[in-house]
Design an enzyme around this catalytic site. Structure first.
Site, short mmCIF file in Angstrom:
data_model
loop_
_atom_site.label_atom_id
_atom_site.label_comp_id
_atom_site.label_asym_id
_atom_site.label_seq_id
_atom_site.Cartn_x
_atom_site.Cartn_y
_atom_site.Cartn_z
N ARG A 1 0.82 -1.23 0.00
CA ARG A 1 0.00 0.00 0.00
C ARG A 1 0.85 1.27 0.00
O ARG A 1 0.45 2.29 0.57
CB ARG A 1 -0.95 0.03 1.21
N ARG B 1 -6.73 11.11 -6.16
CA ARG B 1 -7.88 10.30 -5.76
C ARG B 1 -9.17 11.12 -5.71
O ARG B 1 -10.25 10.63 -6.05
CB ARG B 1 -7.56 9.66 -4.41
O1 CP3 Z 1 0.14 -1.76 -2.39
C1 CP3 Z 1 -0.14 -0.85 -3.21
O2 CP3 Z 1 0.30 0.31 -3.09
C2 CP3 Z 1 -0.93 -1.20 -4.46
C3 CP3 Z 1 -2.34 -1.00 -4.42
C4 CP3 Z 1 -3.23 -1.95 -3.66
C5 CP3 Z 1 -4.47 -1.55 -3.11
N1 CP3 Z 1 -5.12 -2.63 -2.62
C6 CP3 Z 1 -4.97 -0.17 -3.12
C7 CP3 Z 1 -6.13 0.20 -2.30
C8 CP3 Z 1 -3.13 -3.31 -3.42
C9 CP3 Z 1 -1.98 -4.26 -3.76
C10 CP3 Z 1 -4.34 -3.74 -2.78
C11 CP3 Z 1 -4.63 -5.14 -2.42
C12 CP3 Z 1 -5.82 -5.44 -1.61
N2 CP3 Z 1 -7.08 -4.95 -1.70
C13 CP3 Z 1 -5.82 -6.44 -0.62
C14 CP3 Z 1 -4.66 -7.30 -0.26
C15 CP3 Z 1 -3.70 -6.55 0.56
C16 CP3 Z 1 -4.12 -6.45 1.99
O3 CP3 Z 1 -4.33 -5.30 2.43
O4 CP3 Z 1 -4.19 -7.49 2.61
C17 CP3 Z 1 -7.12 -6.49 -0.07
C18 CP3 Z 1 -7.60 -7.38 1.05
C19 CP3 Z 1 -7.91 -5.54 -0.79
C20 CP3 Z 1 -9.37 -5.27 -0.62
C21 CP3 Z 1 -9.60 -3.88 -0.22
N3 CP3 Z 1 -9.36 -2.79 -1.03
C22 CP3 Z 1 -10.09 -3.39 1.01
C23 CP3 Z 1 -10.47 -4.26 2.18
C24 CP3 Z 1 -10.15 -1.99 0.90
C25 CP3 Z 1 -10.67 -1.02 1.90
C26 CP3 Z 1 -9.53 -0.74 2.83
C27 CP3 Z 1 -9.74 0.51 3.62
O5 CP3 Z 1 -8.94 0.65 4.56
O6 CP3 Z 1 -10.59 1.35 3.28
C28 CP3 Z 1 -9.65 -1.64 -0.36
C29 CP3 Z 1 -9.51 -0.26 -0.90
C30 CP3 Z 1 -8.15 0.18 -1.32
N4 CP3 Z 1 -7.27 -0.56 -2.04
C31 CP3 Z 1 -7.57 1.47 -1.09
C32 CP3 Z 1 -6.31 1.48 -1.71
C33 CP3 Z 1 -5.33 2.62 -1.80
C34 CP3 Z 1 -8.26 2.63 -0.38
C35 CP3 Z 1 -9.23 3.22 -1.34
C36 CP3 Z 1 -9.37 4.71 -1.25
O7 CP3 Z 1 -8.49 5.46 -1.72
O8 CP3 Z 1 -10.44 5.14 -0.77
#
Ligand code: CP3
Length: 344
Positions: free
Chosen positions: A23, A36
């Site tokens: 992330r 964003r």
């Molecule tokens: O690592 C990076 O910089 C690359 C981008 C990336 C994101 N998600 C961006 C993101 C990667 C590799 C992921 C993978 C991802 N997504 C996983 C596996 C990694 C982990 O955290 O275990 C999972 C389980 C997800 C599913 C997911 N996506 C969730 C549960 C959420 C909400 C999380 C939250 O805290 O709100 C997301 C959204 C998400 N994915 C964001 C980002 C930057 C936030 C979205 C926003 O900007 O509002």
């Protein structure tokens, strides 16, 4: 090119320990919010120019040794035919969870270029714009982790629907895993063809399974993905979050690198791996809130424990949190580089 990350992944000698942060493109960076705020999260994922821009932000600011494609593990699930939404403060939501045979049968296997072309285009732009500065990591979710979202309809606490399907209708569960696995192999192969120089498979919820269930309901599909990708010339990283209790199993997955979180000390993992794989990890992301001297000693400890590994890539356990001061992340990257040079 700075190929320190790729060398460590393959177990070749390096001058210092490479580091990237899960992330690393995200909400702790003010420059991320600027991009964003122009639209929704999914719109950002589907806009190759902007997705490439936020991918590069942490390369410029942090000085990390690898870029990771900006997208989400659930993006290809939408392309399988499901309605996906990211709801503020709740996270991902599938309006129609996959819980019966008809729903599994309806799922398609997306073609990477035809159905996920925006991801492939982001990768092509990134390879051009990074122009060899650091390697680009592509990624997917692991089938079990993806299945939890599809079956639960979003994030979950106890994974009741998922485990109920495993126990009461294993055939249906395996049919769903078959489709997700086929989709994932096609998707990652597409990313590699488009230019990804390594891939990471995120098994974020592996740790909620008993070892016997992990062995039956997750690991075989991970192994299948790893073996389908071997021979494509790029390292494969398998990240099993909260996987300390599963090490006897995860170390057999066949990947080049095993990613682990902070709940176990790295030397124990290195012992278990016995030279078969490189390791990636494993500082607690909240340790970035330590004062500088304590942060430095925490980083030194992780680096010392990683020295016996075939190769070590420094990372945080499970992703940087939005509250992190960006300058602390930058400091941590500097410290990993300087302390690991000293330790050589
Ligand atoms: O690592 C990076 O910089 C690359 C981008 C990336 C994101 N998600 C961006 C993101 C990667 C590799 C992921 C993978 C991802 N997504 C996983 C596996 C990694 C982990 O955290 O275990 C999972 C389980 C997800 C599913 C997911 N996506 C969730 C549960 C959420 C909400 C999380 C939250 O805290 O709100 C997301 C959204 C998400 N994915 C964001 C980002 C930057 C936030 C979205 C926003 O900007 O509002």
């Amino acid at each position: 090119m700075n190929d320190t990350f790729l060398k460590a992944a393959r177990g070749e000698p390096v001058d210092y320990t490479p580091v990237w942060i899960m992330r690393q493109a995200g909400r702790y960076l003010p420059q991320y919010h600027e991009v964003r705020n122009k639209g929704t999260f999914l719109e950002l994922c589907k806009n190759p120019e902007r997705a490439a821009e936020v991918t590069i932000q942490p390369i410029d600011y942090l000085g990390v040794d690898a870029a990771i494609l900006f997208s989400d593990i659930l993006v290809p699930m939408e392309a399988m035919g499901l309605e996906l939404d990211f709801v503020e403060k709740r996270g991902p939501v599938f309006a129609h969870p996959v819980r019966d045979r008809a729903a599994v049968d309806r799922l398609g296997i997306p073609d990477p270029e035809d159905d996920l072309g925006f991801v492939m285009e982001t990768i092509r732009i990134l390879r051009r714009e990074l122009s060899g500065r650091v390697p680009l990591i592509g990624f997917s979710g692991a089938p079990f982790t993806l299945a939890t979202y599809l079956i639960e309809g979003g994030s979950s606490k106890n994974y009741i629907n998922t485990k109920r399907m495993m126990y009461q209708d294993p055939e249906l569960y395996h049919a769903l895993m078959r489709k997700i696995t086929d989709c994932t192999i096609a998707y990652l192969s597409g990313q590699i063809a488009a230019g990804a120089q390594a891939v990471q498979v995120f098994d974020s919820w592996a740790g909620v399974l008993a070892p016997c269930d992990y062995a039956e309901f997750s690991l075989p599909y991970v192994k299948e993905i790893v073996s389908a990708l071997s021979g494509k010339g790029v390292p494969v990283i398998y990240f099993a979050n909260n996987g300390a209790s599963l090490l006897d199993l995860t170390t057999t997955c066949g990947a080049d690198v095993l990613g682990i979180d902070w709940r176990i000390s790295l030397d124990k993992v290195v012992d278990k791996i016995a030279g078969r794989m490189s390791v990636q990890g494993n500082m607690d992301p909240i340790a970035l809130f330590l004062p500088e001297d304590k942060l430095a000693s925490r980083i030194r400890q992780v680096l010392e424990q990683g020295r016996a590994a075939r190769g070590h890539i420094f990372n945080l356990g499970h992703g940087i949190v939005p509250e992190t001061p960006p300058e602390q992340a930058r400091l941590a990257v500097e410290l990993v580089h300087s302390i690991s040079r000293e330790l050589r």
